[in-house]
Write a protein that holds these residues in place. Structure first.
Motif, PDB file in Angstrom:
ATOM      1  N   TRP A  30      43.105  35.117  39.520  1.00  0.00           N
ATOM      2  CA  TRP A  30      43.398  34.834  40.932  1.00  0.00           C
ATOM      3  C   TRP A  30      44.718  34.094  41.079  1.00  0.00           C
ATOM      4  O   TRP A  30      45.540  34.425  41.940  1.00  0.00           O
TER       5      TRP A  30
ATOM      6  N   CYS B  77      44.322  35.168  47.496  1.00  0.00           N
ATOM      7  CA  CYS B  77      44.444  34.892  46.058  1.00  0.00           C
ATOM      8  C   CYS B  77      44.443  33.397  45.792  1.00  0.00           C
ATOM      9  O   CYS B  77      43.824  32.932  44.827  1.00  0.00           O
TER      10      CYS B  77
ATOM     11  N   GLY C 235      40.908  32.241  46.224  1.00  0.00           N
ATOM     12  CA  GLY C 235      40.113  32.646  45.066  1.00  0.00           C
ATOM     13  C   GLY C 235      40.341  31.730  43.877  1.00  0.00           C
ATOM     14  O   GLY C 235      39.405  31.363  43.166  1.00  0.00           O
TER      15      GLY C 235
END
Length: 85
Positions: free
Chosen positions: A29, A55, A58
């Motif tokens: 990520w 991202c 995450g």
């Protein structure tokens, strides 16, 4: 429909390298975030800036996951060491 006589007991859950899996996913990520960051202008111009922030989210949630699974793994090891049978 299922009859009660046809239902089976659920199998035991599988244990695997959970800590390593979560660490690997978190690294991916963050790598995706850093890989997209130089192109943020393009993402923003085309309405896809949320990809970059997804991202990052995450990766952040992965850090929480690492903390959680390391604690869980330690608790399972302590419980196994304390169990006399």
């Amino acid at each position: 429909m299922w009859k009660k006589s046809e239902l089976r007991e659920a199998p035991a859950p599988l244990e695997g390298p959970v800590v390593g899996t979560i660490i690997g996913g978190t690294i991916i990520w963050f790598a995706l975030f850093l890989g997209q960051l130089p192109f943020y202008g393009w993402f923003a111009d085309n309405g896809h800036a949320w990809w970059v922030w997804t991202c990052l989210a995450g990766g952040g949630l992965g850090l929480i996951g690492i903390w959680y699974v390391r604690g869980r793994d330690a608790a399972l090891k302590r419980a196994a060491a304390a169990d006399p049978s």
